[in-house]
Design a protein around this motif. Structure first.
Motif, PDB file in Angstrom:
ATOM      1  N   HIS A  81       5.542   8.039  -1.998  1.00  0.00           N
ATOM      2  CA  HIS A  81       5.499   6.605  -1.726  1.00  0.00           C
ATOM      3  C   HIS A  81       4.937   5.862  -2.940  1.00  0.00           C
ATOM      4  N   TYR A  82       5.396   4.662  -3.122  1.00  0.00           N
ATOM      5  CA  TYR A  82       4.900   3.815  -4.205  1.00  0.00           C
ATOM      6  C   TYR A  82       3.404   3.579  -4.076  1.00  0.00           C
ATOM      7  N   TYR A  83       2.920   3.439  -2.827  1.00  0.00           N
ATOM      8  CA  TYR A  83       1.497   3.145  -2.622  1.00  0.00           C
ATOM      9  C   TYR A  83       0.586   4.301  -3.020  1.00  0.00           C
ATOM     10  N   GLU A  84       1.147   5.501  -3.179  1.00  0.00           N
ATOM     11  CA  GLU A  84       0.332   6.631  -3.624  1.00  0.00           C
ATOM     12  C   GLU A  84      -0.028   6.534  -5.104  1.00  0.00           C
ATOM     13  N   GLN A 186       5.210  -2.583   0.535  1.00  0.00           N
ATOM     14  CA  GLN A 186       4.523  -1.595  -0.293  1.00  0.00           C
ATOM     15  C   GLN A 186       3.557  -0.709   0.482  1.00  0.00           C
ATOM     16  N   GLY A 187       2.752  -1.284   1.407  1.00  0.00           N
ATOM     17  CA  GLY A 187       1.677  -0.511   2.007  1.00  0.00           C
ATOM     18  C   GLY A 187       0.534  -0.331   1.019  1.00  0.00           C
ATOM     19  N   PRO A 188      -0.490   0.493   1.341  1.00  0.00           N
ATOM     20  CA  PRO A 188      -0.576   1.388   2.491  1.00  0.00           C
ATOM     21  C   PRO A 188      -1.204   0.768   3.748  1.00  0.00           C
ATOM     22  N   THR A 189      -1.593  -0.507   3.690  1.00  0.00           N
ATOM     23  CA  THR A 189      -2.146  -1.105   4.909  1.00  0.00           C
ATOM     24  C   THR A 189      -1.032  -1.352   5.918  1.00  0.00           C
ATOM     25  N   MET A 209       7.084   1.612   4.876  1.00  0.00           N
ATOM     26  CA  MET A 209       6.600   1.702   3.504  1.00  0.00           C
ATOM     27  C   MET A 209       7.409   2.680   2.653  1.00  0.00           C
TER      28      MET A 209
END
Length: 270
Positions: A81-84, A186-189, A209
């Motif tokens: 994931h992009y948020y990682e 995007q996340g991660p929220t 996400m």
């Protein structure tokens, strides 16, 4: 990117016996599909050159090669994931590699939050289109013409033929499915109540996400693509206060067997 993806694909092709026709990306809580594969090879991401490593609970981290309904399949057990913190090119790198392995059809699954009032927790949604609201685009930068064109036609990101086939098979299997538009953030929220309302106002039926970058890259390389989502929470005032990742995994786990059965049947009949 071409040279890197080709190197990784060649590394894998030297290990496996047959080129896969289908690739399946397994989302949160849907890893049980691996049980439907007659496994021939398991390659942990840590042993594959240039592969990222998933950091999210519920994403195991291996490429699984084998047969499903007599067809050669590779399953991605754990996505990125992009948020990682990965770039979009890293997030979508496995899709590039799978195309070079010979994959023609990509099935993408995920867990998402629902804003369509026809949905409930546990609903299965066939994705008919998406809205890209992520802050980065996987095709940004110099275009690799060996992969595909500079400007990609996205009029049919999800194969209409595969959608029609899946709906017919779902009816035969007695599995209730919906269809809808997936909006990628995007996340991660998890989303605020106002953000859920925004998703609905923009024309989304569910929100998550992942998935959107992988599908864009798959279409860039002319892979036929099918997406399916499990609604794991509803974006309304009644349920928003309690949502957590554990609840997402549990809801996906409960709906997972139906999703896996439908995917297996689709592979066998399409």
């Amino acid at each position: 990117m071409w040279e890197k993806a080709k190197f990784t694909a060649d590394f894998i092709l030297n290990i496996i016996n047959e080129k896969p026709e289908y690739a399946v990306i397994l989302g949160s809580g849907l890893g049980g599909f691996v049980d439907d594969i007659d496994i021939e090879y398991t390659l942990p991401y840590t042993e594959i050159p240039d592969f990222p490593v998933s950091t999210v609970e519920g994403h195991q981290g291996a490429l699984i090669f084998g047969k499903v309904a007599g067809k050669n399949v590779v399953a991605m057990q754990g996505r990125f994931h992009y948020y990682e913190g990965y770039s979009m090119q890293e997030v979508t790198f496995p899709v590039r590699v799978m195309k070079l392995l010979g994959v023609q059809k990509l099935i993408v699954s995920n867990a998402s939050g629902g804003v369509n009032s026809d949905y409930k927790v546990g609903s299965i949604v066939i994705i008919k289109d998406h809205i890209n609201m992520m802050p980065e685009h996987p095709l940004r930068g110099r275009n690799e013409r060996k992969f595909g064109p500079r400007f990609v036609n996205m009029s049919e990101p999800y194969s209409r033929k595969m959608i029609a086939a899946a709906k017919e098979l779902a009816t035969q299997l007695g599995i209730e499915v919906h269809d809808g538009v997936y909006l990628g953030l995007q996340g991660p929220t998890f989303e605020t109540l106002a953000e859920y309302k925004m998703v609905k106002a923009l024309g989304g039926d569910c929100v998550g996400m992942s998935t959107v970058p992988e599908v864009i890259v798959a279409r860039h390389m002319e892979m036929e693509t099918f997406g399916i989502s499990v609604i794991t929470d509803m974006g309304n005032e009644e349920s928003i206060d309690t949502i957590s990742h554990d609840e997402v995994l549990e809801a996906a786990r409960i709906a997972g067997p139906k999703v896996c059965r439908l995917i297996k049947t689709l592979i066998g009949n399409y």
